[in-house]
Structures are given as structure tokens and as C-alpha cells.
Scaffold this motif. Structure first.
Motif, PDB file in Angstrom:
ATOM      1  N   GLY A  87       4.224 -11.551  11.680  1.00 26.72           N
ATOM      2  CA  GLY A  87       3.538 -11.623  10.721  1.00 26.72           C
ATOM      3  C   GLY A  87       2.364  -9.437   9.970  1.00 26.72           C
ATOM      4  O   GLY A  87       2.145  -9.055   8.484  1.00 26.72           O
ATOM      5  N   GLY A  88       2.224  -9.287  11.279  1.00 29.22           N
ATOM      6  CA  GLY A  88       1.619  -7.500  11.247  1.00 29.22           C
ATOM      7  C   GLY A  88       1.421  -7.568  12.797  1.00 29.22           C
ATOM      8  O   GLY A  88       2.734  -7.434  13.906  1.00 29.22           O
TER       9      GLY A  88
ATOM     10  N   GLU B 127       0.756  -1.327  -0.032  1.00 29.97           N
ATOM     11  CA  GLU B 127       0.146  -0.099  -0.021  1.00 29.97           C
ATOM     12  C   GLU B 127       0.477   1.348  -0.052  1.00 29.97           C
ATOM     13  O   GLU B 127       0.894   2.525  -0.714  1.00 29.97           O
ATOM     14  CB  GLU B 127      -1.085   0.071   1.457  1.00 29.97           C
ATOM     15  CG  GLU B 127      -1.590   1.377   1.438  1.00 29.97           C
ATOM     16  CD  GLU B 127      -2.684   1.064   2.240  1.00 29.97           C
ATOM     17  OE1 GLU B 127      -2.786   0.603   3.018  1.00 29.97           O
ATOM     18  OE2 GLU B 127      -3.203   1.947   3.003  1.00 29.97           O
ATOM     19  N   PHE B 128       1.799   1.294   1.156  1.00 27.21           N
ATOM     20  CA  PHE B 128       2.818   2.276   1.114  1.00 27.21           C
ATOM     21  C   PHE B 128       3.905   2.263   0.183  1.00 27.21           C
ATOM     22  O   PHE B 128       4.925   3.170   0.238  1.00 27.21           O
ATOM     23  CB  PHE B 128       3.169   2.703   1.889  1.00 27.21           C
ATOM     24  CG  PHE B 128       2.059   2.936   3.453  1.00 27.21           C
ATOM     25  CD1 PHE B 128       1.425   1.685   4.010  1.00 27.21           C
ATOM     26  CD2 PHE B 128       1.220   4.168   3.231  1.00 27.21           C
ATOM     27  CE1 PHE B 128       0.847   2.163   5.083  1.00 27.21           C
ATOM     28  CE2 PHE B 128       0.228   4.977   3.866  1.00 27.21           C
ATOM     29  CZ  PHE B 128       0.262   3.010   5.651  1.00 27.21           C
ATOM     30  N   GLY B 129       4.142   1.305  -0.558  1.00 21.95           N
ATOM     31  CA  GLY B 129       4.960   1.663  -1.733  1.00 21.95           C
ATOM     32  C   GLY B 129       6.683   1.446  -0.922  1.00 21.95           C
ATOM     33  O   GLY B 129       7.691   2.161  -1.563  1.00 21.95           O
ATOM     34  N   VAL B 130       6.277   0.563  -0.006  1.00 21.66           N
ATOM     35  CA  VAL B 130       8.051   0.966   0.957  1.00 21.66           C
ATOM     36  C   VAL B 130       8.445  -0.684   0.745  1.00 21.66           C
ATOM     37  O   VAL B 130       7.985  -1.859   0.806  1.00 21.66           O
ATOM     38  CB  VAL B 130       8.543   1.492   2.174  1.00 21.66           C
ATOM     39  CG1 VAL B 130       7.661   2.786   1.676  1.00 21.66           C
ATOM     40  CG2 VAL B 130       6.922   1.002   3.053  1.00 21.66           C
ATOM     41  N   SER B 131       9.755  -1.119   2.212  1.00 27.70           N
ATOM     42  CA  SER B 131       9.585  -2.678   1.618  1.00 27.70           C
ATOM     43  C   SER B 131       9.485  -3.490   3.000  1.00 27.70           C
ATOM     44  O   SER B 131       8.888  -2.383   3.784  1.00 27.70           O
ATOM     45  CB  SER B 131      11.525  -2.790   2.050  1.00 27.70           C
ATOM     46  OG  SER B 131      11.815  -2.037   3.218  1.00 27.70           O
ATOM     47  N   ASP B 132       8.950  -4.361   2.973  1.00 28.78           N
ATOM     48  CA  ASP B 132       9.037  -4.890   4.263  1.00 28.78           C
ATOM     49  C   ASP B 132       9.611  -4.078   6.046  1.00 28.78           C
ATOM     50  O   ASP B 132       8.977  -4.884   6.432  1.00 28.78           O
ATOM     51  CB  ASP B 132       8.906  -6.616   4.707  1.00 28.78           C
ATOM     52  CG  ASP B 132       7.703  -7.401   3.200  1.00 28.78           C
ATOM     53  OD1 ASP B 132       7.459  -8.609   3.651  1.00 28.78           O
ATOM     54  OD2 ASP B 132       6.949  -6.351   2.739  1.00 28.78           O
ATOM     55  N   MET B 133      11.260  -4.744   5.424  1.00 27.55           N
ATOM     56  CA  MET B 133      11.526  -4.568   6.252  1.00 27.55           C
ATOM     57  C   MET B 133      11.340  -2.532   7.369  1.00 27.55           C
ATOM     58  O   MET B 133      11.048  -2.111   7.862  1.00 27.55           O
ATOM     59  CB  MET B 133      13.401  -4.377   5.749  1.00 27.55           C
ATOM     60  CG  MET B 133      13.985  -3.971   7.767  1.00 27.55           C
ATOM     61  SD  MET B 133      13.899  -4.866   8.532  1.00 27.55           S
ATOM     62  CE  MET B 133      14.431  -6.135   8.135  1.00 27.55           C
TER      63      MET B 133
END
Length: 262
Positions: A54-55, A28-34
Motif C-alpha cells: 500500500g505504500g 495529490e499528484f493527480g495520477v493513477s495508482d499504477m
């Protein structure tokens, strides 16, 4: 978007939905999981949310707190998937089984869609939807009436009355908490009544609960530990809890909590 702005948006999402997944936020925010994991860590350190596998979900509350279905679905997802896979091995074609409300029982429902001739009784809206959409035409799904709870369970006198005349082979029961003193518990008083009606209707009780449920106590007891014919949990259960449960339940089954959730 600045990190502070993104974290504020994440917190709004958790408050509105009850829970979020790292992968969904990253997309959604266009960033990495990290990056998202760092954001969640920051919010966790401020006491604004609780990090889970996971969240994240809302921060823990008391014995009457009842998270929504989505919030609970992100907690211990791999363990729940492994527990559900093991539980599905107990179901035979043509059986009449009950699935209580819960995210682990919903995982089980996904593994029962191909079992022929199955009759499933449930007070869970997600379970009924899974079987209605993906199940076989020779399956029968019976959904109790009742009042809807935040966890998408149908509870109360209508649900209890619907269960009163039924005779089922197996009940798969999801629970909010387990303790030596209180047994299997829930944070919803009416849900406890409905769960007891499910227990009374079934020949055998199979409880599905990941290791984090040990030591959690909801406001209302469903049944004592001795009532469970089988308890399926994951292998991260604490040694002390394992000793108690091996003595009290009919059979304790511990599965490796490594299967990815669906």
C-alpha cells in the motif's frame, strides 16, 4: 510534472514523513495508482526507499532504527487490521487492559471504542487519542507520562513509575521484532523498560505481531517467547517460525491477513 520531478517529490515526502500511501500520492499528484506504483518501484530499485503493502517507507536500517508512527502504519496494514479484530474478541466489558505503543495496538483501540466500562492503560499517544475522541463516556483512559519517542510512545522512568502500582487483566503488546534467541524486541532501550513494566502489571500477555516481525531483532529484548500467553499473527508466518512459536508461546493464533485496514 515529469516522472523524475514527481519521484523527487515522493522521495522528499518519504524522508519527511517516514512513510507514504499510494492512494494519497495518486490523489495529490493527480495520477493513477499504477503510475505511483511505478514511481515507487523505480525509487526502490535505486535503494532510496522500501516498498511495502500500500505504500513505501524509508529503506531499512539497523537494530536501533525506529520509524515514526506514520511510517509504520502503512506496513502490512491488512494483516494488522485482521490481528486487531481477533484481539478485540479477548476483551470483555468492564475489563482493565493495557495497550502498548504501536500501529497494531492502535488498530485494536479502534475496535474497543464501543466496549462498555473498559479501563485502558496505555503509553501510546495515538491509542489515547483514538479512545478519547471515539470512546464511550463510561470508559476510562489512563495515559502514562514519560519521554516521547519517534513512534509516539511515552517511555522512561516516569512511565515505569506510573505502571508500578497497577494490576491489569490483559496487556496487548506490539513489538518491533521476534526471534527464537532474542524473544520480543524493540529498537528503543527506554521503551523496552516501559514494556517490561507493562508486562509486570498484567495477569496475561497477548502479543500482536504480523509475520514480518519474525527474524527482526531490535537492540533490546522485552521478554522471552515463553512469556507470551497468546501470540496473534497472520497466516503468512513461515512454517519454521510457526513450529518454534507453537512450542514456545502459550497459544499461537494465526488469522487470515485479508481485512482492510481502517
Amino acid at each position: 510534472m515529469l516522472a523524475r520531478q514527481r519521484q523527487a517529490a515522493i522521495l522528499d515526502r518519504v524522508r519527511s514523513a517516514g512513510g507514504v500511501r499510494v492512494t494519497e500520492l495518486a490523489a495529490e499528484f493527480g495520477v493513477s495508482d499504477m503510475t505511483i506504483r511505478r514511481d515507487l518501484e523505480t525509487l526502490h530499485e535505486q535503494g532510496l526507499l522500501a516498498k511495502v503493502h500500500g505504500g513505501a517507507t524509508l529503506a531499512d536500517a539497523g537494530s536501533t532504527d525506529e520509524p515514526g508512527f506514520r511510517a509504520k502504519s502503512v506496513i502490512q496494514a491488512a494483516e494488522k487490521a485482521a490481528i486487531a479484530t481477533r484481539a478485540a474478541q479477548l476483551v470483555r466489558p468492564g475489563a482493565a487492559v493495557a495497550l502498548s505503543a504501536g500501529t497494531t495496538t492502535a488498530e485494536l483501540a479502534r475496535r474497543l471504542v464501543d466496549v462498555p466500562g473498559l479501563t485502558v492503560v496505555t503509553n501510546s499517544l495515538p491509542v489515547a487519542e483514538i479512545l478519547h475522541v471515539g470512546g464511550r463516556p463510561d470508559q476510562t483512559v489512563v495515559l502514562t507520562g514519560g519521554v516521547r519517542t519517534p513512534s509516539d510512545a511515552l517511555v522512561g522512568p516516569l512511565a515505569v513509575a506510573a505502571l508500578g502500582a497497577l494490576h491489569l487483566d490483559l496487556l496487548f503488546l506490539g513489538v518491533h521484532g521476534i526471534s527464537e534467541r532474542a524473544g520480543f524486541t524493540t529498537p528503543n532501550l527506554m521503551e523496552a523498560d516501559t514494556d517490561r513494566a507493562l508486562v509486570a502489571a498484567a495477569d496475561r500477555l497477548v502479543v500482536l505481531a504480523d509475520h514480518t516481525k519474525w527474524g527482526t531483532v531490535g537492540i533490546s529484548s522485552i521478554v522471552g517467547l515463553d512469556a507470551a500467553d497468546v501470540l496473534i499473527t497472520d497466516d503468512r508466518l513461515a512454517p519454521g517460525a510457526r513450529r518454534v512459536l507453537e512450542e514456545r508461546v502459550g497459544e499461537l493464533v494465526m488469522v487470515p491477513g485479508t481485512e482492510g485496514a481502517q
